[in-house]
Every structure is written in C-alpha cells, then in structure tokens.
Design a protein around this motif. Sequence first.
Motif, PDB file in Angstrom:
ATOM      1  N   TRP A 138      55.896   8.182  69.827  1.00  0.00           N
ATOM      2  CA  TRP A 138      54.608   8.215  70.776  1.00  0.00           C
ATOM      3  C   TRP A 138      54.969   7.705  72.182  1.00  0.00           C
ATOM      4  CZ3 TRP A 138      54.854   6.559  65.314  1.00  0.00           C
ATOM      5  CH2 TRP A 138      54.035   5.034  65.386  1.00  0.00           C
ATOM      6  N   GLN A 139      55.498   5.981  72.318  1.00  0.00           N
ATOM      7  CA  GLN A 139      55.183   5.457  73.199  1.00  0.00           C
ATOM      8  C   GLN A 139      55.960   6.046  74.598  1.00  0.00           C
ATOM      9  OE1 GLN A 139      56.805   1.576  72.209  1.00  0.00           O
ATOM     10  NE2 GLN A 139      55.510   1.187  70.459  1.00  0.00           N
ATOM     11  N   CYS A 140      57.192   7.028  74.093  1.00  0.00           N
ATOM     12  CA  CYS A 140      57.789   7.935  75.105  1.00  0.00           C
ATOM     13  C   CYS A 140      57.009   9.090  75.570  1.00  0.00           C
ATOM     14  CB  CYS A 140      59.186   7.690  73.689  1.00  0.00           C
ATOM     15  SG  CYS A 140      60.341   7.053  73.996  1.00  0.00           S
ATOM     16  N   LEU A 141      56.566   9.617  75.042  1.00  0.00           N
ATOM     17  CA  LEU A 141      55.639  10.579  75.034  1.00  0.00           C
ATOM     18  C   LEU A 141      54.241  10.068  76.262  1.00  0.00           C
ATOM     19  CD1 LEU A 141      55.459  12.525  72.534  1.00  0.00           C
ATOM     20  CD2 LEU A 141      56.777  12.652  74.197  1.00  0.00           C
ATOM     21  N   THR A 142      54.102   8.521  76.073  1.00  0.00           N
ATOM     22  CA  THR A 142      53.010   8.502  77.484  1.00  0.00           C
ATOM     23  C   THR A 142      53.235   7.971  78.625  1.00  0.00           C
ATOM     24  OG1 THR A 142      52.832   6.726  76.601  1.00  0.00           O
ATOM     25  CG2 THR A 142      50.824   7.918  75.213  1.00  0.00           C
ATOM     26  N   LEU A 143      54.248   7.812  79.486  1.00  0.00           N
ATOM     27  CA  LEU A 143      55.509   7.681  80.498  1.00  0.00           C
ATOM     28  C   LEU A 143      54.086   8.239  81.811  1.00  0.00           C
ATOM     29  CD1 LEU A 143      58.784   7.846  79.864  1.00  0.00           C
ATOM     30  CD2 LEU A 143      56.961   5.147  79.867  1.00  0.00           C
ATOM     31  N   GLU A 144      53.840   7.552  83.030  1.00  0.00           N
ATOM     32  CA  GLU A 144      53.806   7.787  83.650  1.00  0.00           C
ATOM     33  C   GLU A 144      54.584   9.426  84.121  1.00  0.00           C
ATOM     34  OE1 GLU A 144      54.004   5.061  83.636  1.00  0.00           O
ATOM     35  OE2 GLU A 144      51.961   4.477  83.643  1.00  0.00           O
ATOM     36  N   GLN A 145      55.396   9.551  83.372  1.00  0.00           N
ATOM     37  CA  GLN A 145      56.289  10.121  84.426  1.00  0.00           C
ATOM     38  C   GLN A 145      56.392  11.530  83.239  1.00  0.00           C
ATOM     39  OE1 GLN A 145      57.566   7.694  83.984  1.00  0.00           O
ATOM     40  NE2 GLN A 145      58.070   6.766  85.457  1.00  0.00           N
ATOM     41  N   THR A 146      55.873  11.785  82.685  1.00  0.00           N
ATOM     42  CA  THR A 146      55.535  13.446  81.086  1.00  0.00           C
ATOM     43  C   THR A 146      54.024  13.559  81.981  1.00  0.00           C
ATOM     44  OG1 THR A 146      54.124  11.757  79.965  1.00  0.00           O
ATOM     45  CG2 THR A 146      56.573  11.740  79.674  1.00  0.00           C
ATOM     46  N   HIS A 147      52.881  12.849  83.166  1.00  0.00           N
ATOM     47  CA  HIS A 147      52.328  13.695  82.745  1.00  0.00           C
ATOM     48  C   HIS A 147      52.159  14.739  84.073  1.00  0.00           C
ATOM     49  CE1 HIS A 147      47.867  13.829  85.270  1.00  0.00           C
ATOM     50  NE2 HIS A 147      47.801  12.590  84.464  1.00  0.00           N
ATOM     51  N   PRO A 148      51.744  15.063  83.869  1.00  0.00           N
ATOM     52  CA  PRO A 148      51.610  17.211  83.550  1.00  0.00           C
ATOM     53  C   PRO A 148      51.815  17.570  86.084  1.00  0.00           C
ATOM     54  CG  PRO A 148      50.139  17.309  82.362  1.00  0.00           C
ATOM     55  CD  PRO A 148      50.351  16.163  82.705  1.00  0.00           C
ATOM     56  N   GLU A 149      50.917  16.246  85.854  1.00  0.00           N
ATOM     57  CA  GLU A 149      51.244  16.561  88.021  1.00  0.00           C
ATOM     58  C   GLU A 149      52.231  15.146  88.470  1.00  0.00           C
ATOM     59  OE1 GLU A 149      49.036  18.365  89.787  1.00  0.00           O
ATOM     60  OE2 GLU A 149      48.458  19.576  87.422  1.00  0.00           O
ATOM     61  N   PHE A 150      53.281  14.638  87.616  1.00  0.00           N
ATOM     62  CA  PHE A 150      53.853  13.310  88.239  1.00  0.00           C
ATOM     63  C   PHE A 150      54.319  14.104  89.657  1.00  0.00           C
ATOM     64  CE2 PHE A 150      57.514  11.532  88.878  1.00  0.00           C
ATOM     65  CZ  PHE A 150      56.887   9.846  88.985  1.00  0.00           C
ATOM     66  N   ILE A 151      55.411  15.199  89.138  1.00  0.00           N
ATOM     67  CA  ILE A 151      56.547  15.885  90.462  1.00  0.00           C
ATOM     68  C   ILE A 151      55.638  16.711  90.925  1.00  0.00           C
ATOM     69  CG2 ILE A 151      58.584  17.578  90.552  1.00  0.00           C
ATOM     70  CD1 ILE A 151      59.150  15.233  89.195  1.00  0.00           C
ATOM     71  N   ARG A 152      54.172  17.633  90.485  1.00  0.00           N
ATOM     72  CA  ARG A 152      53.623  17.812  92.176  1.00  0.00           C
ATOM     73  C   ARG A 152      52.841  16.919  92.957  1.00  0.00           C
ATOM     74  NH1 ARG A 152      52.132  20.739  87.517  1.00  0.00           N
ATOM     75  NH2 ARG A 152      52.344  23.248  87.279  1.00  0.00           N
ATOM     76  N   GLN A 153      52.194  15.494  92.695  1.00  0.00           N
ATOM     77  CA  GLN A 153      52.092  14.599  93.302  1.00  0.00           C
ATOM     78  C   GLN A 153      52.915  13.536  94.508  1.00  0.00           C
ATOM     79  OE1 GLN A 153      48.701  13.214  93.321  1.00  0.00           O
ATOM     80  NE2 GLN A 153      49.357  12.652  95.482  1.00  0.00           N
ATOM     81  N   MET A 154      54.217  13.612  93.309  1.00  0.00           N
ATOM     82  CA  MET A 154      55.706  13.149  94.449  1.00  0.00           C
ATOM     83  C   MET A 154      56.089  14.106  94.981  1.00  0.00           C
ATOM     84  SD  MET A 154      56.716  10.282  93.073  1.00  0.00           S
ATOM     85  CE  MET A 154      58.557   9.918  93.313  1.00  0.00           C
ATOM     86  N   ARG A 155      56.129  15.369  94.836  1.00  0.00           N
ATOM     87  CA  ARG A 155      55.922  16.350  95.630  1.00  0.00           C
ATOM     88  C   ARG A 155      55.624  16.198  97.456  1.00  0.00           C
ATOM     89  NH1 ARG A 155      60.364  19.146  98.575  1.00  0.00           N
ATOM     90  NH2 ARG A 155      60.899  19.693  95.521  1.00  0.00           N
TER      91      ARG A 155
END
Length: 547
Positions: free
Chosen positions: A274-291
């Motif tokens: 579960w520690q690997c599922l709480t990364l910021e990179q798994t946030h649904p909006e991460f890629i959209r915000q980075m773009r």
Amino acid sequence: MPYLPTFSLTSHPRWQAAIALLSAVGLLAGCAPMSPAKDAPYHARAPEINRPAVRPTRSLSSFSDSLMCMDHLFRESGMGTVLITSKSIPDYSGRIAVATKEMIVTALSQMSRVSNAFRFVDYEVNIAQQDTVQNLTTLLLNNNQIRLQRPALYVSGAVAFVDQQVISNNVEVGTSASRLETGYSQNKRSTVIGLEMHLGDFRSRTFIPGLDSANEIVIGSGGQGLDLSGRIGNYGVQFNVGRDYAQGSGPAIRTLVELAMIELLGKWARVPYWQCLTLEQTHPEFIRQMREWFEDAGPANRSLLVRRSLVRRGYLETETPDDSALRQALTQFQADERLVVTGVLDFPTYERAMRNFVSLTPQGHLQRVGWVNNAGISMAADTSQQGQPAHIDMQIENLMVGREHFLPGEQIFLSATVSRTSYLYCYMENAEKQVIRLLPNATNSSGWIAANQAIRIPDWMSPTPGFVLDAGIPGQERVACFASANDLTGKLPASLQQPAFRPLQGASSLEDIGVQLRQAAGGDSLVGQSSLKWQVTAPKASAAAPQ
C-alpha cells in the motif's frame, strides 16, 4: 443605316458552362498520354508523407511508478526468484480486444528489474497458431533435450463485465425563426469495466485464499454539437460544429492489470504494498497537471529546469552545456528511465525529470517544489547534490536474508544495481589478501550495465554462469564494485588488465583498486563505490563417538 443589335454566345450562362466544359476536355486531351517521369518529384514525397507525424512513447499508466516501488520492496525483503506463469485472461463480454496476458508479463518484468523477484515461464501452446519457439520447444521436449521448469505460482482471471452506457446524459435544444434556425446538443456516456484476478498454487492447481483482486474502472465518452442554418432571400446556408471524445479501453485494462498484480503479489510476499499506491505519481491528475505546467513554462524555462535536474542527478556537469553534451545527457537519461531515446526534450522526458519535485498539499492538491516563481527565477541549483557519482546497491542474494557467515566451499550469490548506466568493475579480496577481478569477465567483457537493473554475480539463473563464487578459507572476505560513466579498462595499469579470476599482482587491497581506478579516470571523483563483506568460519568439530 438602321442599328442592328448584336448577340454573343459567350454572354449566355448556359453557353459559358458548355464552353468551360469543352475547354477542360480539350486540355485533358492535349495532355494525354501522361508521362510518369513528370510526376516523379510528386511521388518522391510519398515516403515522407507515409511516416508518422509524432514520435512513439512508452506505455505509462497511473501505476508505472508503483511497479518500480514494488520492485524495490521485493529487493529490500530479500526474497529469492520465484517462477510464475499465467493463464489466458478472457473477455466474456467480447467488447474489449486487448492482450491482457502480455500486460501481466510486462508488469511482472517491471517489478523484477532490480529484485529479480519473478521470472515468467511461458507454458502456453497455441495449436491453431504455432510459432518458431513453440515448434522447437515441442520438438526438443519429445526428444528429452529440454526441461521446462515448473512454476510455483500462476495468475488466473478474466474481464468479468463491461457495462456500457451505465450513465447516459443527453441534452438537445433548438430555436426556429422565419430566417434563422439554431440547435445545440450535448451527450455524455459512462462505461464500467470490471477485472477479476486470482493467484493460485501451480503444484495443486488451487487458488490461495485471500489472494484475489476485484477492481472496476470507468471510461467515458462525450460530444457537443452546434447547428446554425439560415436563409438569405431564396438561398439557404448551414453551419455545423462538433467536438467529441472517447476514452480507450486498452489503457483502462492496463491500469486494472497493474493494480491487480501489485495487490496479489504484495499480499503474497507480505510486503507493505500500500505504500506504493500512495505516491503522488499515482494521483489521477498528476499527468494532466504536469502537462499543464509543461505548456505554461515555455521552451526556455523547460530547458533550464530539466538541465538543472540532470545536473543534480549527475548526467550533466554544468547548467550551460553545449548542444552535443546536452543531447548525450538526454539520451542517457531517457534510456535509464525506460523512455524512447530521442535526445529531444519532449514531454515524457520533462515529466520524468521533474516528477520528484512535486508533492501533495494537506488538502490533496499537487504543488511544485522549487520550480519557477512569479519573478521567473527557477529552482536554485543544489551544489551539494551536483557531481554525485552513480549509486551502487549491492546485496547478498542467498536465501537467508542478512546472512554474514558462510562455511568454506559454500556458494555465495551477490547482485549489484547502478542508478545510472555505467561501466561496472567488481573485485574480490579473500582471507589471504589476494585480489581477483569478477567483472568484467569473459561473459561481459566491457562491464557495461544498464541502469536500475540488477546484475547477478554470478548469474545463478543462467545455465552457463561463467563462474561460481565459493567461500574460501576461514577469515574475512570482501567484494567491492566501482561504477564509472566511461570505460576505464584501457587506461588501467597493465597489472590490472590481467584475465579475470586470477590474483592481481598490482593490487594489495580493494582500497588500492579504488585509487588506481580514480587515477585512470583522471582523478575524477565521479566513480561510484560500494562494498560487501562476510565472514568464513570453520565448521564446528563434531563430538567424538563413545567407544
């Protein structure tokens, strides 16, 4: 003399159309027959037109970073290599045609690059569609020339359901007048996909209780349309504008598969997955915000941010390199991050370079850490992080975790992982203070090692490992590995260029090896180093048997 009116055939509209048609026919007749040589420059453009307009990109999902996180969790837990296979994952709805089993294989590979935790056994034989590997395997099996290893685990599952248009919202509105009509339409639809996966014991063909995963995902589609029509006198005009989108089912299935594999294997290995599922990179909006940040930054700020990130990671020596050095650094960074190597600062490269400078606020919003502020000043370069050598992670891979004592003659298994693609040099010092080179050797003559991928010393999964590593006489033994961005073999003294696995006359200790490697690198401090040590103890003498 009376006035006579004149009449011209070309002034009549019908005659004008007829003359234009005859002229076009005459021109075509005069050009026939056509010469292919005249069109050669036109056809020569076909290969360029046939090429894709965009560069290829890797398939990245919301859990790509979570798979790498699981890889390091397996490495830290010290688990050995486990053989695993998978059944075909069918889709009983018949609406999603994707290679789900291949996605499982990819997820297992990404979770085993550093840890060597899982190795997939390909048992599938498709009688209707034979290939070269299957034909050769069948032939060798019948002649007892090959033995397939039996896996310990297998994955089973299916796309349980695909419910289309679970939610449908349609809006249509229009107006009508004597000379103007308008119309507007909007629709939204949601489809739910469910994936069920289980982990089974291959020896008994039974599913392990509690090792199951059932997840759902929603994909949507929608559209907007605007219609305008009007009449000017006896003539009518019409204008249509539409905008539609449809999310694909392929990336949705990949996301479900990766999430399921993280859950199943994390539960089986008893690691805190579960520690690997709480990364910021798994946030649904991460890629959209980075773009969005990528497009708002501008070319100059993008380049500056990425260059400073490459300096901090050791790919660049200065923030103002020439074009050749920058391109070489980008290509190496892209290769290490498992991107398509282009040497161009595109969005995937930008996202990989800057993702470690993003965090979540207490309110759950993404925020930039040290990026461009309102004054246009980029993040300050951290001089303490600049020029850091490649990091080497070494571990003893024997079954007992944290083992530090061995008996004489007992085999020892090691592994090494470098943070950047490097040339790796590994040496061993025995209890008699003799130093031998383990790497490079006959099987890997250059010592070139890809980043973030464990190399076994020796490769115990290979039928021809090239050498074995046995504990010697009682005493302390050590192994040290050194990583360099350049090949130092030809720059080393002749005494260190002797064949591998032989005592080196020009070195008295591992520390002496490190000094000579740095001297060969021109006094460069960017030579990474890591070492391991263990104790070889004599077996305890058994008590004498009574007379």
